[in-house]
Write a protein that holds these residues in place. Structure first.
Motif, PDB file in Angstrom:
ATOM      1  N   SER A  86       0.824  -1.209   0.000  1.00 18.85           N
ATOM      2  CA  SER A  86       0.000   0.000   0.000  1.00 18.85           C
ATOM      3  C   SER A  86       0.858   1.260   0.000  1.00 18.85           C
ATOM      4  O   SER A  86       2.060   1.220   0.315  1.00 18.85           O
ATOM      5  N   PHE A  94      -3.763   3.605  -0.817  1.00 17.62           N
ATOM      6  CA  PHE A  94      -4.066   2.812  -2.013  1.00 17.62           C
ATOM      7  C   PHE A  94      -3.335   1.482  -1.991  1.00 17.62           C
ATOM      8  O   PHE A  94      -2.149   1.430  -1.651  1.00 17.62           O
ATOM      9  N   ASP A  95      -4.052   0.417  -2.360  1.00 16.85           N
ATOM     10  CA  ASP A  95      -3.395  -0.876  -2.542  1.00 16.85           C
ATOM     11  C   ASP A  95      -2.528  -0.781  -3.799  1.00 16.85           C
ATOM     12  O   ASP A  95      -2.984  -0.262  -4.830  1.00 16.85           O
ATOM     13  N   SER A 133      -3.126   2.833 -10.666  1.00 14.67           N
ATOM     14  CA  SER A 133      -3.710   2.395  -9.390  1.00 14.67           C
ATOM     15  C   SER A 133      -5.072   3.038  -9.131  1.00 14.67           C
ATOM     16  O   SER A 133      -5.761   2.646  -8.195  1.00 14.67           O
ATOM     17  N   CYS A 135      -5.310   6.231  -8.323  1.00 17.17           N
ATOM     18  CA  CYS A 135      -5.148   7.204  -7.232  1.00 17.17           C
ATOM     19  C   CYS A 135      -5.747   8.572  -7.570  1.00 17.17           C
ATOM     20  O   CYS A 135      -6.337   9.215  -6.689  1.00 17.17           O
ATOM     21  N   GLN A 164     -10.232  -2.429  -7.424  1.00 17.22           N
ATOM     22  CA  GLN A 164     -10.113  -2.855  -6.017  1.00 17.22           C
ATOM     23  C   GLN A 164      -9.992  -1.630  -5.097  1.00 17.22           C
ATOM     24  O   GLN A 164     -10.614  -1.568  -4.037  1.00 17.22           O
ATOM     25  N   ASN A 165      -9.217  -0.632  -5.535  1.00 15.28           N
ATOM     26  CA  ASN A 165      -9.076   0.587  -4.732  1.00 15.28           C
ATOM     27  C   ASN A 165     -10.384   1.387  -4.681  1.00 15.28           C
ATOM     28  O   ASN A 165     -10.713   1.987  -3.658  1.00 15.28           O
ATOM     29  N   LYS A 168     -12.526  -0.305  -2.184  1.00 13.65           N
ATOM     30  CA  LYS A 168     -11.984  -0.044  -0.844  1.00 13.65           C
ATOM     31  C   LYS A 168     -12.422   1.333  -0.331  1.00 13.65           C
ATOM     32  O   LYS A 168     -12.711   1.502   0.842  1.00 13.65           O
ATOM     33  N   HIS A 169     -12.483   2.307  -1.221  1.00 12.54           N
ATOM     34  CA  HIS A 169     -12.816   3.673  -0.800  1.00 12.54           C
ATOM     35  C   HIS A 169     -14.268   4.066  -1.113  1.00 12.54           C
ATOM     36  O   HIS A 169     -14.605   5.252  -1.102  1.00 12.54           O
TER      37      HIS A 169
END
Ligand code: GLN
Length: 299
Positions: A86, A94-95, A133, A135, A164-165, A168-169
């Motif tokens: 991360s 972020f992963d 990613s 981001c 996936q990120n 997650k968020h």
């Protein structure tokens, strides 16, 4: 020459961090203390700042073995973000793994400017080209909660990490991920209030001088900007016009020697008006900006 740090008798957290910091320094690692802390916090499944409160604790033999293994891989050149899986960027964690470029603090300049420009707009349409990613796209969706975000990447592997990120968020419902080269996956009639990109921008001649952590471990696809590093700026400048709403903004991260060249590429497009360049926290020119001109008034 640094010598190997002395071995203490009791391996407390404090002793492990001191030893590892000195060992990393002796190997020329820049943020030695920070990286030692990140790796140990990862092994102990706690936050980095929680280590301080636990300075006198003694990790188990198994934890120390896992820590040693990470230290060896770090010294062998692995970036710490891949080892712990991360990276903090802007306001979120972020992963990351070797399928994506590790988010850089320089890119936070782009996110801040994007949010400034989006603030007065209602339900703006945003496009992130080459999301990696995720981001940038995810930070924008997270902070501007009525934004409708589209994010593209040529790499299906990168998109899997970005997705996936986004989950997650909790922004997955507001970001559409599309696989393809730059604008290729978009419907031709798509129009955006804001288009952002941090494209690959390393010139071929610069690869030899990159830090080995970057050159040998991060995806070449996310770094390689063609022979002169400008290949993607050329294509974006040429293709972006139709995808911007009149008055819509384009924000491009650039390598800090590329400002003039990228401004010139954008200035050559009659539909675009080049705006101010923004500096990163190190004071380097980092984000080149442009707007799509409004349509000419009829006379
Ligand atoms: N900033 C990255 C580096 O210097 C490059 C990122 C990119 O090519 N977009 O390693």
């Amino acid at each position: 020459m640094h010598s190997t740090p002395q071995t203490p008798t009791l391996w407390t957290i404090a002793a492990l961090l001191k030893w590892t910091t000195e060992f990393f320094q002796s190997k020329g690692i820049e943020s030695a203390k920070r990286e030692a802390e990140l790796l140990l916090a990862h092994v102990l499944k706690c936050k980095r700042i929680e280590l301080i409160a636990r300075f006198q604790d003694q990790p188990t033999e198994a934890e120390r073995a896992q820590f040693r293994e990470l230290i060896q891989r770090r010294v062998a050149g692995w970036p710490v973000a891949y080892l712990i899986g991360s990276r903090e960027f802007y306001l979120l964690s972020f992963d990351v793994d070797p399928r994506v470029l590790i988010p850089r603090p320089d890119t936070e300049t782009l996110v801040l400017e994007a949010l400034n420009r989006l603030k007065p707009l209602t339900a703006p349409d945003v496009l992130d080209v080459g999301t990696g990613s995720g981001c940038i796209a995810i930070s924008i969706a997270h902070q501007k909660n009525d934004a409708r975000v589209m994010a593209t990447d040529i790499s299906p592997d990168a998109l899997a990490v970005a997705q996936q990120n986004a989950i997650k968020h909790h922004v997955a419902e507001r970001i559409t991920f599309r696989q393809g080269d730059l604008f290729a996956p978009l419907a031709p009639e798509s129009r955006f209030d804001l288009i952002v990109s941090n494209p690959p921008y390393i010139a071929h001649a610069e690869f030899a001088a990159l830090a080995p952590e970057v050159r040998d471990h991060e995806p070449r696809l996310a770094l390689d900007g063609g022979p002169d590093g400008l290949a993607f700026y050329r294509r974006i400048a040429h293709d972006v016009g139709p995808f911007l709403k009149p008055g819509g903004s384009l924000l491009l991260e650039v390598g800090y020697t590329q400002e003039a060249a990228v401004r010139a590429l954008l200035a050559a497009e009659p539909e675009l008006e080049v705006g101010p360049t923004l500096k990163d926290m190190g004071g380097h020119p980092r984000v080149v900006t442009a707007r799509k001109k409004p349509p000419p008034e009829r006379t």
